[in-house]
Design a protein around this motif. Structure first.
Motif, short mmCIF file in Angstrom:
data_model
loop_
_atom_site.label_atom_id
_atom_site.label_comp_id
_atom_site.label_asym_id
_atom_site.label_seq_id
_atom_site.Cartn_x
_atom_site.Cartn_y
_atom_site.Cartn_z
N SER A 224 39.90 43.42 44.39
CA SER A 224 40.84 44.52 44.14
C SER A 224 41.76 44.21 42.96
CB SER A 224 41.67 44.79 45.40
OG SER A 224 40.86 45.31 46.42
N LEU A 225 42.26 42.97 42.92
CA LEU A 225 43.12 42.58 41.80
C LEU A 225 42.40 42.74 40.47
CD1 LEU A 225 45.67 41.14 40.56
CD2 LEU A 225 44.41 39.00 40.90
N ILE A 226 41.19 42.21 40.37
CA ILE A 226 40.46 42.20 39.11
C ILE A 226 39.99 43.59 38.71
CG2 ILE A 226 38.38 41.33 37.95
CD1 ILE A 226 40.61 39.27 38.21
N SER A 227 39.54 44.38 39.68
CA SER A 227 39.03 45.73 39.36
C SER A 227 40.13 46.76 39.25
CB SER A 227 38.03 46.17 40.43
OG SER A 227 38.69 46.41 41.67
N GLY A 228 41.27 46.51 39.91
CA GLY A 228 42.33 47.51 39.97
C GLY A 228 42.02 48.63 40.94
#
Length: 486
Positions: free
Chosen positions: A55-59
């Motif tokens: 989630s952090l990396i993909s947004g």
């Protein structure tokens, strides 16, 4: 711009001095906090390790990127599909590429991509270093490469982003024994776990309960003396807390050495530093210990500290934020265009001016150990369980986080109207996510259709036998009744 991103696995905010912990676990990180902004209501949207970083990396929420578990179909990020161009736009618009677009040289020191076969995590880095032990390494194996990288690049490059991943607070607790135990003899003064509570936890049912810290048994590894197999008395409880806190303190020591290097190079004062985590850790919450197994405050509430040139100093923000909000925040701070698929909301003005940019509510999810979605709003945490991960959770649980932060008193029966509000928050969030996604299947139901959460899949008979052998046959009977279809 120079930016150090310290990514500490399994770090609970309330085990850090700057968030009010009584033990002196984090003096180096506390110093950074005094020079920057603390966010004390910051949550990962999806837990644990793999889903949080996806989630952090993909947004994007896990319901959209698809990576919500630790195995099976939902252990992989979804493909972009027929609309994919020459490059996958999920990778081109990811967190790491924000810094590339801002003209920064990007590097990562992490074993995470190999540990979880999550190679998308490396997209956007000019340079990566994998120590090779897939997340069971301690900080002393990571530190030499970080220091060398800083010697080679710290002053030679004008603009860089360095991601450093440290695993030491993650179970099994394994801070080097020569580090000692700086907390020995303090007896957990002020702990909320009294003798009556501990006794109830010893008889509780569920993986990583007090009676089986090793998930489904109480076996101990002689090579991991900080990691007990069970809690049968107060001394065992202290040993568990000490093991974790030594991991936190050891990590802080490693962070301190990195910060000292930056100061020696003369670049610390003018650069940015971010300190955060992927998820927290259960320490008695919901009768679980030494694991990040639920969609609750203990597991999804994470620290976030940021020192940014031109931003506020010594400020604490109380608004509700997701870790995926960091992507648009960095986009704003660095003057880079936002991605069209991001679910995050920028809090850049909070950093610069102290503006309240918190959300009205959050929805947090866990699909690796249990299948749960929870709503965090006001003083409340509403948890809705779809698969109990063999913990015999009620379908609905409600906790007043302000008055009962350790989630010991389920108030669902007393406040059905608040439960209804929490359920509506989850339902509206779900509808919005599915309607804005090109995919028609909620990955939670993929997890359920493939046998349930990865970490309990196929273990029902094994665990029921354990319960029967340890005087908890009623729990085994109820588990079989609930999960007889498996």
């Amino acid at each position: 711009m120079k930016l150090l991103f310290v990514d500490i696995d399994t770090l609970r905010p309330d085990h850090m001095g700057c968030f009010g912990y009584l033990r002196n676990t984090t003096p180096n990180m506390d110093m950074v906090a005094r020079e920057g902004v603390i966010f004390d209501n910051y949550y990962c949207s999806d837990a644990p390790c793999l889903p949080s970083r996806a989630s952090l990396i993909s947004g994007m929420f896990g319901i959209k990127n698809g990576a919500v578990g630790h195995g099976g179909t939902a252990g992989d990020r979804r493909l972009e599909g027929p609309g994919r161009s020459f490059c996958d736009s999920y990778d081109m618009d990811n967190f790491n590429n924000i810094f590339r677009r801002a003209g920064m040289y990007t590097a990562s020191v992490s074993t995470f991509p190999e540990r979880h076969s999550s190679w998308w995590f490396s997209a956007g880095f000019n340079e990566t270093f994998n120590e090779g032990h897939r997340g069971v390494e301690s900080g002393e194996a990571v530190l030499p490469y970080v220091l060398k990288w800083l010697d080679d690049n710290g002053t030679q490059r004008d603009d860089w982003y360095l991601h450093v991943h440290l695993w030491d607070p993650h179970t099994p607790y394994r801070a080097p024994m020569d580090f000692g135990n700086p907390f020995e003899g303090d007896g957990l003064a002020g702990t909320w776990i009294d003798d009556e509570t501990l006794e109830s936890h010893i008889h509780a049912v569920g993986p990583h309960s007090a009676s089986e810290l090793n998930m489904f048994d109480d076996n101990e590894n002689p090579d991991l003396p900080r990691n007990p197999g069970k809690i049968s008395c107060r001394q065992d409880l202290i040993r568990v807390f000490d093991g974790y806190d030594c991991g936190v303190a050891y990590t802080d020591k490693i962070v301190g050495e990195i910060l000292d290097k930056l100061r020696t190079l003369g670049i610390y004062d003018d650069m940015a530093v971010i300190i955060t985590s992927d998820h927290g850790e259960n320490f008695g919450e919901l009768a679980i210990y030494a694991e990040h197994a639920t969609a609750d405050h203990a597991c999804c509430h994470i620290p976030f500290i940021i020192k940014w040139p031109g931003a506020l100093k010594g400020h604490t923000d109380h608004g509700l934020h997701y870790s995926l909000d960091l992507l648009p925040t960095m986009s704003d701070l660095l003057g880079v265009d936002k991605g069209s698929r991001w679910d995050g909301q920028s809090f850049a003005d909070t950093l610069i001016n102290g503006t309240d940019q918190g959300r009205e509510s959050l929805v947090i999810s866990q699909m690796a150990h249990v299948c749960q979605r929870s709503a965090r709003f006001g003083d409340w945490l509403y948890i809705r369980t779809y698969h109990d991960g063999f913990h015999l959770f009620d379908k609905e649980m409600l906790f007043n986080i302000k008055e009962d932060v350790h989630e010991q008193h389920n108030l669902a029966d007393q406040y059905p109207e608040i439960c209804a509000r929490g359920a509506k928050i989850i339902l509206d969030w779900h509808d919005d996510a599915m309607l804005s996604s090109p995919y028609t299947v909620d990955p939670m139901w993929t997890v359920m259709s493939e046998g349930g959460p990865f970490h309990v899949r196929g273990a029902l008979d094994l665990y029921c036998k354990r319960l029967e052998e340890t005087g908890r046959s009623e729990g085994a009977q109820e588990l079989r009744r609930r999960h007889m279809h498996i």
